[in-house]
Design a protein around this motif. Structure first.
Motif, PDB file in Angstrom:
ATOM      1  N   LYS A 205       0.854  -1.201   0.000  1.00 60.38           N
ATOM      2  CA  LYS A 205       0.000   0.000   0.000  1.00 60.38           C
ATOM      3  C   LYS A 205       0.887   1.247   0.000  1.00 60.38           C
ATOM      4  CE  LYS A 205      -4.528  -0.843   0.343  1.00 60.38           C
ATOM      5  NZ  LYS A 205      -5.372  -0.502  -0.792  1.00 60.38           N
ATOM      6  N   GLY A 206       0.574   2.192  -0.852  1.00 60.31           N
ATOM      7  CA  GLY A 206       1.329   3.441  -0.893  1.00 60.31           C
ATOM      8  C   GLY A 206       2.553   3.379  -1.783  1.00 60.31           C
ATOM      9  N   GLN A 207       2.883   2.189  -2.259  1.00 59.86           N
ATOM     10  CA  GLN A 207       4.079   2.039  -3.102  1.00 59.86           C
ATOM     11  C   GLN A 207       3.661   2.091  -4.573  1.00 59.86           C
ATOM     12  OE1 GLN A 207       5.866  -1.922  -2.999  1.00 59.86           O
ATOM     13  NE2 GLN A 207       7.911  -1.036  -2.730  1.00 59.86           N
ATOM     14  N   SER A 208       4.541   2.572  -5.430  1.00 60.97           N
ATOM     15  CA  SER A 208       4.207   2.536  -6.859  1.00 60.97           C
ATOM     16  C   SER A 208       4.437   1.119  -7.377  1.00 60.97           C
ATOM     17  CB  SER A 208       5.068   3.533  -7.632  1.00 60.97           C
ATOM     18  OG  SER A 208       6.370   3.018  -7.799  1.00 60.97           O
ATOM     19  N   LEU A 209       3.776   0.803  -8.487  1.00 61.17           N
ATOM     20  CA  LEU A 209       3.972  -0.527  -9.088  1.00 61.17           C
ATOM     21  C   LEU A 209       5.413  -0.699  -9.513  1.00 61.17           C
ATOM     22  CD1 LEU A 209       0.853  -1.055 -11.408  1.00 61.17           C
ATOM     23  CD2 LEU A 209       1.407  -2.272  -9.294  1.00 61.17           C
ATOM     24  N   HIS A 210       6.000   0.404  -9.981  1.00 65.14           N
ATOM     25  CA  HIS A 210       7.364   0.303 -10.490  1.00 65.14           C
ATOM     26  C   HIS A 210       8.366   0.048  -9.371  1.00 65.14           C
ATOM     27  CE1 HIS A 210      10.278   0.298 -13.565  1.00 65.14           C
ATOM     28  NE2 HIS A 210       9.339   0.529 -14.450  1.00 65.14           N
ATOM     29  N   GLU A 211       8.127   0.717  -8.248  1.00 63.89           N
ATOM     30  CA  GLU A 211       9.029   0.466  -7.100  1.00 63.89           C
ATOM     31  C   GLU A 211       9.012  -1.021  -6.721  1.00 63.89           C
ATOM     32  OE1 GLU A 211       9.064   2.858  -3.168  1.00 63.89           O
ATOM     33  OE2 GLU A 211       7.616   3.839  -4.499  1.00 63.89           O
ATOM     34  N   SER A 212       7.807  -1.583  -6.679  1.00 61.37           N
ATOM     35  CA  SER A 212       7.735  -3.005  -6.295  1.00 61.37           C
ATOM     36  C   SER A 212       8.411  -3.867  -7.352  1.00 61.37           C
ATOM     37  CB  SER A 212       6.291  -3.442  -6.061  1.00 61.37           C
ATOM     38  OG  SER A 212       5.517  -3.298  -7.225  1.00 61.37           O
ATOM     39  N   LEU A 213       8.204  -3.530  -8.613  1.00 62.19           N
ATOM     40  CA  LEU A 213       8.854  -4.308  -9.670  1.00 62.19           C
ATOM     41  C   LEU A 213      10.375  -4.202  -9.534  1.00 62.19           C
ATOM     42  CD1 LEU A 213       8.716  -6.018 -12.258  1.00 62.19           C
ATOM     43  CD2 LEU A 213       8.580  -3.880 -13.566  1.00 62.19           C
TER      44      LEU A 213
ATOM     45  N   VAL B 275      -4.885   0.159  -5.865  1.00 66.06           N
ATOM     46  CA  VAL B 275      -5.444   0.576  -7.157  1.00 66.06           C
ATOM     47  C   VAL B 275      -5.905   2.028  -7.026  1.00 66.06           C
ATOM     48  CG1 VAL B 275      -7.235   0.116  -8.877  1.00 66.06           C
ATOM     49  CG2 VAL B 275      -6.190  -1.798  -7.634  1.00 66.06           C
ATOM     50  N   ASN B 276      -5.248   2.920  -7.735  1.00 72.66           N
ATOM     51  CA  ASN B 276      -5.646   4.334  -7.716  1.00 72.66           C
ATOM     52  C   ASN B 276      -5.308   4.942  -9.079  1.00 72.66           C
ATOM     53  OD1 ASN B 276      -2.855   5.255  -7.676  1.00 72.66           O
ATOM     54  ND2 ASN B 276      -2.802   4.556  -5.545  1.00 72.66           N
ATOM     55  N   ASP B 277      -5.643   6.225  -9.256  1.00 70.26           N
ATOM     56  CA  ASP B 277      -5.458   6.840 -10.576  1.00 70.26           C
ATOM     57  C   ASP B 277      -4.021   6.692 -11.067  1.00 70.26           C
ATOM     58  OD1 ASP B 277      -8.072   7.531 -10.506  1.00 70.26           O
ATOM     59  OD2 ASP B 277      -7.741   9.651 -10.022  1.00 70.26           O
ATOM     60  N   THR B 278      -3.068   6.860 -10.135  1.00 74.66           N
ATOM     61  CA  THR B 278      -1.657   6.807 -10.537  1.00 74.66           C
ATOM     62  C   THR B 278      -1.244   5.389 -10.925  1.00 74.66           C
ATOM     63  OG1 THR B 278      -1.316   8.499  -8.864  1.00 74.66           O
ATOM     64  CG2 THR B 278       0.663   7.502  -9.796  1.00 74.66           C
ATOM     65  N   THR B 279      -1.621   4.411 -10.088  1.00 75.30           N
ATOM     66  CA  THR B 279      -1.160   3.048 -10.387  1.00 75.30           C
ATOM     67  C   THR B 279      -1.885   2.487 -11.613  1.00 75.30           C
ATOM     68  OG1 THR B 279      -2.690   2.120  -8.745  1.00 75.30           O
ATOM     69  CG2 THR B 279      -0.423   2.515  -8.030  1.00 75.30           C
TER      70      THR B 279
ATOM     71  N   MET C 129       0.094   0.970 -14.967  1.00 72.18           N
ATOM     72  CA  MET C 129      -0.065  -0.324 -15.652  1.00 72.18           C
ATOM     73  C   MET C 129       0.451  -0.221 -17.085  1.00 72.18           C
ATOM     74  SD  MET C 129      -3.891  -1.555 -14.508  1.00 72.18           S
ATOM     75  CE  MET C 129      -3.985  -3.143 -15.317  1.00 72.18           C
ATOM     76  N   ASP C 130       0.125   0.904 -17.746  1.00 74.30           N
ATOM     77  CA  ASP C 130       0.552   1.076 -19.142  1.00 74.30           C
ATOM     78  C   ASP C 130       2.084   1.100 -19.246  1.00 74.30           C
ATOM     79  OD1 ASP C 130      -2.130   1.574 -19.071  1.00 74.30           O
ATOM     80  OD2 ASP C 130      -2.056   3.496 -20.115  1.00 74.30           O
ATOM     81  N   VAL C 131       2.728   1.721 -18.239  1.00 76.34           N
ATOM     82  CA  VAL C 131       4.196   1.818 -18.250  1.00 76.34           C
ATOM     83  C   VAL C 131       4.792   0.413 -18.136  1.00 76.34           C
ATOM     84  CG1 VAL C 131       6.197   2.762 -17.032  1.00 76.34           C
ATOM     85  CG2 VAL C 131       4.089   4.106 -17.188  1.00 76.34           C
ATOM     86  N   LEU C 132       4.255  -0.363 -17.202  1.00 75.02           N
ATOM     87  CA  LEU C 132       4.777  -1.725 -17.028  1.00 75.02           C
ATOM     88  C   LEU C 132       4.544  -2.561 -18.281  1.00 75.02           C
ATOM     89  CD1 LEU C 132       5.153  -0.891 -14.045  1.00 75.02           C
ATOM     90  CD2 LEU C 132       4.383  -3.176 -13.411  1.00 75.02           C
TER      91      LEU C 132
END
Ligand code: URP
Ligand code: ZN
Ligand code: ZN
Length: 467
Positions: free
Chosen positions: A104-112, A136-140, A144-147
């Motif tokens: 929670k609070g982390q970007s998808l990219h950071e986790s990747l 799941v929020n506007d930013t994440t 998804m498109d970036v990943l």
């Protein structure tokens, strides 16, 4: 560098054909009859001829669901990417797709990035990632498109584990809606976690703390309900759906119903649901903890339906959900409280052998064995035809499989970094004889001849399995 895999029968989903396989550097260049001129001239300049007489020559297995070094509660799954991919190779798997886990609070990219670092430079076979989406929020959603552009084209969400990994129906719908636009595949852990939490609380209040209650508090109907709900959400969002680790008849029925309507719904099952059962979770002296995974093992009566689903393609993939925790000190965290037992089983090394037992018993054909363990996961997760097939131009990920060898599965001989086997003492027929990953031998006659770091990160394309 030139290699010939000589004298074997090459297996594809269509069946077996005798052929030699010619490999140059990292790729397959040709398949040809052993007595042909092309084989003779190629063999004359080959660095190595691998003897495959009496063996099947199959595309390297693709395990589309593993968890190396995954944090769970206060502990971490016991295989690293180094030990886990080496064990995978021993079992005839030459590609894994693991999961980055978002907090929670982390970007998808950071986790990747965290998971890319764990795998970097240590894998013996190729690897890719799905992204677990928790926030799941506007930013994440935009992320998804970036990943996707970076080759992470599938996203797992959870209807289970409230307060930890759980997503609401609203969040799930929003992620599916995005997937319908960007071509991502949504993977779903489908169990009604909210209702299950109530059942678990009631059990603990009654003093029901043994491992078996992990299974009894997660009824198959709660999986069936969640699969049905995920399917309807995906239908409204016009998104394809892939149900992971499907374990039970009610869940399968929901998938069959959707597929019969023509919806793009796919599902995987795992060897543990085909070979183990609720009875194993009831083993005395806390031994049942070795078999605690989620969804839980079901009564044996569910197994015939799962095998049938594999035959009819309502189940199109067998993955392991490999998530090992040692019995000593890790599973033991749940002594006196089953909710503290880390969830997950070892299996990445056993999958190809176990599903081959289904060929021997007549549950599936030889071609279907290759299809559900290699070709379909390659297609499903955007790796085909680079992976999942023995054909000119494909990566030379090749397994020589001896269909007549006998072996006994045991923790004393396996290569996974875990102190037990769920299949301890099981006598089986069939065994990996040699394994090649992108042209490099990784396992030869039972010995590891690979190198940590040989395995490369796979940028995957879009799922190629839509109907
Ligand atoms: O018990 C399991 N399956 N552990 C791994 C996490 C998951 O839900 O796939
Ligand atoms: Zn899951
Ligand atoms: Zn999993």
């Amino acid at each position: 560098m030139r290699r010939v895999i000589a004298g074997g029968s090459v297996v594809s989903p269509k069946g077996a054909t005798p052929a030699d396989v010619l490999v140059e550097d990292e790729q397959i260049v040709a398949l040809a009859p052993g007595d042909s001129e092309i084989v003779a001239s190629f063999a004359a300049s080959a660095d190595r001829v691998v003897d495959a007489r009496g063996c099947y020559v199959i595309p390297g297995g693709i395990d589309a669901h593993t968890h190396m070094e995954m944090p769970f509660g206060s502990t971490v799954s016991s295989d690293t990417f180094e030990t886990g991919t080496r064990a995978a190779a021993f079992g005839g798997t030459t590609t894994i797709i693991d999961f980055s886990v978002q907090r929670k609070g982390q970007s998808l990219h950071e986790s990747l990035d965290t998971w890319l670092a764990k795998a970097d430079g240590v894998c013996s076979v190729d690897y890719g990632f799905h992204a677990i989406m928790v926030d799941v929020n506007d930013t994440t959603l935009k992320e998804m498109d970036v990943l996707m552009a970076e080759g992470v084209t599938s996203f797992k969400l959870f209807m289970a584990y409230p307060g930890v990994l759980y997503s609401t129906d609203k969040d799930i719908y929003r992620a599916m809606d995005r997937a319908s636009e960007n071509g991502a595949l949504i993977l779903m852990h489908a169990e009604n976690g909210i209702a299950i939490d109530a059942i678990v609380e009631a059990a603990l209040q009654k003093g029901q703390t043994d491992p078996i209650y992990h299974g009894l508090t997660r009824p198959a109907e709660m999986e069936g309900e969640a699969v049905h709900r995920a399917i309807r959400l995906a239908q409204v969002a016009h998104a394809p759906l892939y149900v992971v680790h499907l374990s039970s008849t009610p869940a399968l029925e929901a998938v069959v119903e959707a597929r019969d309507r023509g919806q793009n719904v796919f599902a995987e099952t795992c060897p543990q649901y085909l070979f183990l059962s609720e009875d194993d979770m009831a083993r005395p002296d806390f031994e049942g903890a070795k078999f605690v995974c989620t969804p839980p093992l079901r009564p044996r009566s569910h197994q015939a339906g799962l095998w049938r689903g594999l035959r009819t393609d309502d189940l199109s993939v067998v993955a392991t959900d490999h998530c090992p925790f040692c019995f000593k000190e890790q599973k033991e965290l749940g002594l006196g409280d089953f909710t503290k037992i880390p969830n997950g089983l070892p299996g990445v090394e056993n999958r190809m052998d176990l599903i081959y037992q289904g060929v021997i018993s007549g549950e599936i054909s030889l071609g279907r064995w290759v299809e559900v363990t290699s070709t379909n996961p390659a297609k499903m997760f955007g790796l085909y035809p680079r992976k999942g097939v023995i054909a000119p131009g494909s990566d030379a990920d090749i397994v020589v499989y001896d269909p007549n060898a006998r072996q006994t599965i045991s923790a004393s001989t396996h290569h996974m970094a875990v102190d037990y086997s769920c299949y301890e003492g099981m006598q089986i027929t069939g065994r990996v004889s040699a394994v090649m990953s992108r042209g490099r031998l990784v396992v030869d006659k039972g010995a590891y001849v690979g190198a940590p770091g040989h395995g490369r990160l796979l940028r995957r394309g879009l799922s190629g399995h839509l109907r």
